[in-house]
Design a protein around this motif. Structure first.
Motif, PDB file in Angstrom:
ATOM      1  N   HIS A  22      63.896  11.108  25.074  1.00  0.00           N
ATOM      2  CA  HIS A  22      64.208  11.924  25.918  1.00  0.00           C
ATOM      3  C   HIS A  22      64.476  11.340  27.616  1.00  0.00           C
ATOM      4  O   HIS A  22      65.607  11.735  28.078  1.00  0.00           O
ATOM      5  CB  HIS A  22      63.152  13.022  26.285  1.00  0.00           C
ATOM      6  CG  HIS A  22      63.549  14.003  27.023  1.00  0.00           C
ATOM      7  ND1 HIS A  22      64.422  15.212  26.423  1.00  0.00           N
ATOM      8  CD2 HIS A  22      63.114  14.823  28.295  1.00  0.00           C
ATOM      9  CE1 HIS A  22      64.703  15.965  27.282  1.00  0.00           C
ATOM     10  NE2 HIS A  22      63.763  15.988  28.500  1.00  0.00           N
ATOM     11  N   ARG A  23      63.683  10.292  27.675  1.00  0.00           N
ATOM     12  CA  ARG A  23      64.097   9.615  29.241  1.00  0.00           C
ATOM     13  C   ARG A  23      65.355   8.971  29.016  1.00  0.00           C
ATOM     14  O   ARG A  23      65.904   8.705  29.886  1.00  0.00           O
ATOM     15  CB  ARG A  23      62.479   8.798  29.411  1.00  0.00           C
ATOM     16  CG  ARG A  23      61.599   9.736  30.041  1.00  0.00           C
ATOM     17  CD  ARG A  23      60.736   8.941  30.924  1.00  0.00           C
ATOM     18  NE  ARG A  23      60.312   7.593  30.653  1.00  0.00           N
ATOM     19  CZ  ARG A  23      58.994   7.628  30.023  1.00  0.00           C
ATOM     20  NH1 ARG A  23      58.251   8.378  29.988  1.00  0.00           N
ATOM     21  NH2 ARG A  23      58.737   6.343  29.552  1.00  0.00           N
ATOM     22  N   ARG A  26      67.921  10.827  29.471  1.00  0.00           N
ATOM     23  CA  ARG A  26      68.528  11.297  30.741  1.00  0.00           C
ATOM     24  C   ARG A  26      68.890  10.200  31.718  1.00  0.00           C
ATOM     25  O   ARG A  26      69.747  10.488  32.536  1.00  0.00           O
ATOM     26  CB  ARG A  26      66.978  11.765  31.573  1.00  0.00           C
ATOM     27  CG  ARG A  26      66.519  13.353  31.046  1.00  0.00           C
ATOM     28  CD  ARG A  26      65.670  13.826  32.056  1.00  0.00           C
ATOM     29  NE  ARG A  26      65.388  15.299  31.607  1.00  0.00           N
ATOM     30  CZ  ARG A  26      65.991  16.147  31.977  1.00  0.00           C
ATOM     31  NH1 ARG A  26      67.039  16.029  32.693  1.00  0.00           N
ATOM     32  NH2 ARG A  26      65.563  17.415  31.790  1.00  0.00           N
ATOM     33  N   ARG A  27      68.306   9.121  31.531  1.00  0.00           N
ATOM     34  CA  ARG A  27      68.832   7.913  32.074  1.00  0.00           C
ATOM     35  C   ARG A  27      70.439   7.912  31.686  1.00  0.00           C
ATOM     36  O   ARG A  27      71.209   7.621  32.679  1.00  0.00           O
ATOM     37  CB  ARG A  27      68.211   6.575  31.828  1.00  0.00           C
ATOM     38  CG  ARG A  27      66.993   6.624  32.423  1.00  0.00           C
ATOM     39  CD  ARG A  27      66.519   4.973  32.290  1.00  0.00           C
ATOM     40  NE  ARG A  27      65.137   4.973  32.434  1.00  0.00           N
ATOM     41  CZ  ARG A  27      64.068   4.639  31.502  1.00  0.00           C
ATOM     42  NH1 ARG A  27      64.424   4.206  30.236  1.00  0.00           N
ATOM     43  NH2 ARG A  27      62.680   4.728  31.925  1.00  0.00           N
ATOM     44  N   LEU A  29      72.388  10.039  30.936  1.00  0.00           N
ATOM     45  CA  LEU A  29      73.168  10.975  31.439  1.00  0.00           C
ATOM     46  C   LEU A  29      73.365  10.863  32.820  1.00  0.00           C
ATOM     47  O   LEU A  29      74.405  11.183  33.532  1.00  0.00           O
ATOM     48  CB  LEU A  29      72.448  12.433  30.967  1.00  0.00           C
ATOM     49  CG  LEU A  29      73.213  13.721  31.881  1.00  0.00           C
ATOM     50  CD1 LEU A  29      74.459  13.710  31.104  1.00  0.00           C
ATOM     51  CD2 LEU A  29      72.149  14.977  31.654  1.00  0.00           C
ATOM     52  N   GLY A  30      72.433  10.756  33.549  1.00  0.00           N
ATOM     53  CA  GLY A  30      72.435  10.090  34.950  1.00  0.00           C
ATOM     54  C   GLY A  30      73.417   9.143  35.106  1.00  0.00           C
ATOM     55  O   GLY A  30      74.339   9.363  36.136  1.00  0.00           O
ATOM     56  N   CYS A  33      76.883  10.228  34.713  1.00  0.00           N
ATOM     57  CA  CYS A  33      77.298  11.182  35.797  1.00  0.00           C
ATOM     58  C   CYS A  33      77.786  10.536  36.992  1.00  0.00           C
ATOM     59  O   CYS A  33      78.702  10.799  37.639  1.00  0.00           O
ATOM     60  CB  CYS A  33      76.224  12.265  36.315  1.00  0.00           C
ATOM     61  SG  CYS A  33      76.211  13.449  34.955  1.00  0.00           S
ATOM     62  N   ALA A 348      68.727   6.262  44.168  1.00  0.00           N
ATOM     63  CA  ALA A 348      70.011   6.776  43.336  1.00  0.00           C
ATOM     64  C   ALA A 348      70.518   7.671  44.071  1.00  0.00           C
ATOM     65  O   ALA A 348      71.952   7.880  44.032  1.00  0.00           O
ATOM     66  CB  ALA A 348      69.576   7.046  41.982  1.00  0.00           C
TER      67      ALA A 348
ATOM     68  N   MET B   1      59.980  13.737  32.709  1.00  0.00           N
ATOM     69  CA  MET B   1      60.316  14.446  33.879  1.00  0.00           C
ATOM     70  C   MET B   1      60.386  13.578  35.167  1.00  0.00           C
ATOM     71  O   MET B   1      60.369  14.043  36.259  1.00  0.00           O
ATOM     72  CB  MET B   1      59.395  15.677  34.142  1.00  0.00           C
ATOM     73  CG  MET B   1      59.432  16.915  33.286  1.00  0.00           C
ATOM     74  SD  MET B   1      60.827  17.607  33.013  1.00  0.00           S
ATOM     75  CE  MET B   1      61.266  17.191  31.442  1.00  0.00           C
ATOM     76  N   PHE B   3      62.708  11.848  35.792  1.00  0.00           N
ATOM     77  CA  PHE B   3      63.941  11.398  36.497  1.00  0.00           C
ATOM     78  C   PHE B   3      64.439  12.710  37.271  1.00  0.00           C
ATOM     79  O   PHE B   3      65.588  12.949  37.709  1.00  0.00           O
ATOM     80  CB  PHE B   3      64.825  11.119  35.607  1.00  0.00           C
ATOM     81  CG  PHE B   3      64.702   9.560  35.153  1.00  0.00           C
ATOM     82  CD1 PHE B   3      63.771   9.147  34.302  1.00  0.00           C
ATOM     83  CD2 PHE B   3      65.191   8.522  35.923  1.00  0.00           C
ATOM     84  CE1 PHE B   3      63.584   7.895  33.842  1.00  0.00           C
ATOM     85  CE2 PHE B   3      65.225   7.090  35.609  1.00  0.00           C
ATOM     86  CZ  PHE B   3      64.217   6.813  34.639  1.00  0.00           C
ATOM     87  N   LEU B   6      66.866  13.050  40.263  1.00  0.00           N
ATOM     88  CA  LEU B   6      68.147  12.408  39.981  1.00  0.00           C
ATOM     89  C   LEU B   6      68.841  13.511  38.928  1.00  0.00           C
ATOM     90  O   LEU B   6      70.024  14.054  39.339  1.00  0.00           O
ATOM     91  CB  LEU B   6      68.274  11.143  39.148  1.00  0.00           C
ATOM     92  CG  LEU B   6      69.704  10.764  38.884  1.00  0.00           C
ATOM     93  CD1 LEU B   6      70.540  10.380  39.833  1.00  0.00           C
ATOM     94  CD2 LEU B   6      69.493   9.385  37.940  1.00  0.00           C
ATOM     95  N   SER B   7      68.352  13.864  37.658  1.00  0.00           N
ATOM     96  CA  SER B   7      68.930  14.755  36.829  1.00  0.00           C
ATOM     97  C   SER B   7      69.278  16.229  37.447  1.00  0.00           C
ATOM     98  O   SER B   7      70.074  16.863  37.146  1.00  0.00           O
ATOM     99  CB  SER B   7      68.275  14.803  35.522  1.00  0.00           C
ATOM    100  OG  SER B   7      66.851  14.940  35.892  1.00  0.00           O
ATOM    101  N   SER B  10      71.700  15.832  40.785  1.00  0.00           N
ATOM    102  CA  SER B  10      72.856  15.442  40.634  1.00  0.00           C
ATOM    103  C   SER B  10      73.849  15.933  39.588  1.00  0.00           C
ATOM    104  O   SER B  10      75.013  15.913  40.046  1.00  0.00           O
ATOM    105  CB  SER B  10      72.439  13.717  40.467  1.00  0.00           C
ATOM    106  OG  SER B  10      72.013  13.557  39.159  1.00  0.00           O
ATOM    107  N   VAL B  11      73.418  16.196  38.619  1.00  0.00           N
ATOM    108  CA  VAL B  11      74.259  16.771  37.693  1.00  0.00           C
ATOM    109  C   VAL B  11      75.122  18.052  37.970  1.00  0.00           C
ATOM    110  O   VAL B  11      76.364  17.936  38.069  1.00  0.00           O
ATOM    111  CB  VAL B  11      73.811  16.980  36.048  1.00  0.00           C
ATOM    112  CG1 VAL B  11      74.569  17.618  35.267  1.00  0.00           C
ATOM    113  CG2 VAL B  11      73.045  15.659  35.684  1.00  0.00           C
ATOM    114  N   LEU B  14      77.378  16.821  40.887  1.00  0.00           N
ATOM    115  CA  LEU B  14      78.451  15.868  40.506  1.00  0.00           C
ATOM    116  C   LEU B  14      79.519  16.757  39.697  1.00  0.00           C
ATOM    117  O   LEU B  14      80.777  16.459  39.790  1.00  0.00           O
ATOM    118  CB  LEU B  14      78.050  14.708  39.557  1.00  0.00           C
ATOM    119  CG  LEU B  14      77.117  13.482  40.365  1.00  0.00           C
ATOM    120  CD1 LEU B  14      76.385  12.975  39.302  1.00  0.00           C
ATOM    121  CD2 LEU B  14      78.332  12.929  41.124  1.00  0.00           C
TER     122      LEU B  14
END
Lengths: 425, 204
Positions: A22-23, A26-27, A29-30, A33, A348, B1, B3, B6-7, B10-11, B14
């Motif tokens: 899952h992480r 997400r990475r 996806l980030g 993006c 980031a 969780m 991140f 960022l997630s 940012s999504v 963006l």
């Protein structure tokens, strides 16, 4: 029959715990993006593209086919290849160069095209709305000129109508030149003396001395008058259009060049003397300083938009700096993985904010009608049919002659207006 | 969780940025297309347009045939139309507008008036001279009998233009006058137009 939608199964890497997967997603996806944002932010930031070699070659052939004189061909090629975004600007430059050189038909044609676009509320409206976006530069809108450039467009077109004896349209252009000169400072609105002078001349030619007197009376009250100007007379058949110096340039001031300002071009002539055979020498000041007209407009609605863009660029840049500093400090001083990851996340986010800031375009549009003069002199007089020697003497502010020239003026028996163009320092 | 910073933010951010930018990347090319000349064009401003002149001429045509000098005339009177005079604040193609006016009047007065066109008079004169000189063949030369007119029809375009940071407006009045050879004003008719609009703020 309804077909149930099929979903792709969750991506599970072999031997990887679900929470770690899952992480990872997400990475991924980030990162995706961020990459997409970078690509998108740069996609429009590159601005309009220039013409291709093939387009330029085709335009060169077109210029020859259309009989455009050699000295004006490069301007004509620009007009054909730069597209609508630059059309009015290119038409203004070409029209004025053609008018000065005696290519009146070409000047009329391109000025009329420019006027058509300037007068249209819808031409370029979509592009204009785009440039309100913080990420689109002001100079990407279709150029229609600042108020002083539009006024000058109508003034120069009006002189062409006058040369054709179309005094109705010459007067209309003079009136429109004033209408275009909107300003937030009321006393500076519609204060082109040249326009009132041309309106007076056109009105006299149409047997309407009342309108002519009104125009000159209005002009006499303009605070930006450059000095005493001799009025036209109904029987005048020669018009001298003398242009002095280099017109104003545009620059963007402020941290992000968001504040439009004007730089005065070089000029020397402040007074013109016209010596006509068997007539007393006539001395006249400029009917207008184009630089003064450019600089007395006051704030524009656009200035608020550009200020907003500049504030956004500044705020996102500062937020990015703060996030990067805070994130880096958190990551460097952390003593566990969670704090490190939070810190890196902040870094980031800061980078993204900096990227957004870098993509904002608050700079003012500085495209300029750059062959305008600093000042314009209009003077008319009457000569009988035949060839005459007319001497022009240009004086600077100290009364020193900066240019003297003798013009050979041929007056035909026809009652048309003879227009003489001259350039002064 | 871990991140989340960022997630979570940012999504959407963006996505908004991407949509904004994508919306702004359209081409400005537009394929040429035929449009109704009597309809308001896509590039309209607040100035007068051909359809306005057409409508004004139509109204004048309907009015002019009802005046006594024309309605009760034994023979259709002959009218000469002078070029449109522009006294407005907008440069216009007076030649084009004179043509529109003439055509509309000619085709909408039901033969109750006749119109003179002097634009070909020089050509007719030359032809007559060539016939008389025997330079051209055909029917025997006849004396050219150019018509004179009973009335002069004039059209004047007047107008007031306003412009401010709030928008712009143009008022036009197309005034027609019928005058006899004794300078007597027999008929007037006016058609008014007012248009308002506002340019994008980036031009104001």
């Amino acid at each position: 029959m309804h077909t149930p939608r099929r979903y792709a199964p969750p991506l599970l890497l072999e031997g990887t715990p679900a929470s770690e997967t899952h992480r990872c997603r997400r990475r991924l996806l980030g990162s995706t993006c961020v990459l997409a944002a970078a690509l998108l932010l740069t996609s429009c930031a590159s601005g309009p593209k220039g013409p291709t070699v093939q387009q330029i070659e085709a335009a060169q052939k077109q210029a020859v086919a259309d009989g455009i004189p050699q000295p004006l061909q490069h301007m004509y090629i620009d007009l054909l290849t730069d597209g609508e975004r630059q059309y009015v600007l290119n038409a203004m430059r070409l029209g004025l160069a053609a008018e000065r050189s005696g290519y009146s038909d070409l000047a009329k044609r391109v000025f009329d095209q420019a006027i058509k676009r300037v007068a249209s509320l819808q031409a370029g409206a979509e592009q204009a709305e785009r440039t309100k976006s913080k990420f689109v530069a002001d100079e990407e809108k279709w150029f229609k000129g600042e108020a002083y450039e539009r006024s000058a467009l109508y003034l120069y077109r009006g002189i062409l109508y006058a040369a054709d004896g179309d005094w109705g349209n010459a007067a209309a252009c003079a009136k429109r030149a004033q209408v275009e000169d909107i300003a937030s400072k009321e006393q500076d609105s519609g204060d082109w003396y040249s326009a009132e002078w041309l309106l007076a001349f056109a009105s006299l030619k149409q047997n309407d001395p009342g309108t002519a007197n009104d125009a000159l009376a209005r002009g006499a009250k303009f605070p930006n008058r450059q000095g005493n100007v001799l009025p036209p007379a109904a029987e005048d058949n020669v018009l001298i259009v003398a242009e002095a110096g280099q017109g104003p340039g545009k620059v963007g001031l402020g941290e992000y060049h968001e504040k439009l300002a004007f730089v005065q071009g070089d000029y020397k002539t402040t007074k013109l003397e016209i010596d006509v055979p068997s007539q007393a020498p006539a001395t006249t000041a400029a009917t207008d300083s184009v630089y003064v007209q450019a600089t007395t407009r006051g704030p524009r609605k656009l200035d608020y938009i550009l200020n907003g863009k500049a504030e956004f660029k500044s705020a996102t840049d500062m937020a990015g700096n703060a996030a990067i500093v805070a994130g880096a400090a958190t990551a460097m001083t952390s003593n566990n993985d969670t704090q490190t990851i939070v810190g890196l996340g902040l870094v980031a986010a800061g980078l993204i904010s900096k990227g957004v800031s870098a993509s904002a375009h608050p700079a003012a549009d500085t495209r300029t009608w750059d062959n305008l003069p600093n000042s314009i002199f209009l003077h008319s007089f009457r000569l009988p049919p035949g060839t005459h020697q007319v001497v022009l003497k240009a004086f600077d502010a100290n009364g020193k002659i900066v240019k003297q020239e003798t013009l050979s003026v041929v007056i035909n028996p026809q009652p048309n207006l003879t227009v003489i163009w001259t350039q002064l320092p | 969780m871990k991140f989340a910073p960022l997630s979570r933010f940012s999504v959407p951010m963006l996505s908004v940025a991407a949509l904004t930018l994508l919306a702004g990347c359209g081409s400005d090319y537009q394929k040429p297309s035929y449009v109704d000349p009597n309809a308001q064009g896509q590039v309209a401003g607040t100035g007068i347009e051909s359809q306005d002149v057409n409508a004004a001429a139509m109204q004048a045509a309907q009015s002019i045939i009802n005046i006594r000098e024309i309605a009760q005339a034994a023979q259709p009177p002959i009218i000469i139309i002078t070029p449109v005079q522009n006294k407005s604040s907008s440069p216009v193609d007076t030649s084009l507008y004179t043509s529109i006016l003439r055509d509309t009047l000619l085709n909408n007065t039901g033969g109750k008036v006749r119109f003179i066109d002097r634009t070909t008079a020089g050509f007719n004169q030359r032809e007559q001279q060539m016939q008389e000189a025997g330079e051209v063949g055909g029917p025997a030369a006849a004396n050219r009998a150019a018509l004179t007119y009973n009335y002069i029809l004039t059209a004047e375009l007047q107008g007031i233009a306003m412009n401010s940071s709030q928008g712009q407006s143009d008022y036009f009045r197309i005034a027609f006058k019928l005058v006899n050879k004794n300078d007597e004003l027999l008929w007037t008719n006016a058609y008014q137009i007012k248009k308002e609009g506002k340019e994008s703020a980036v031009y104001r």
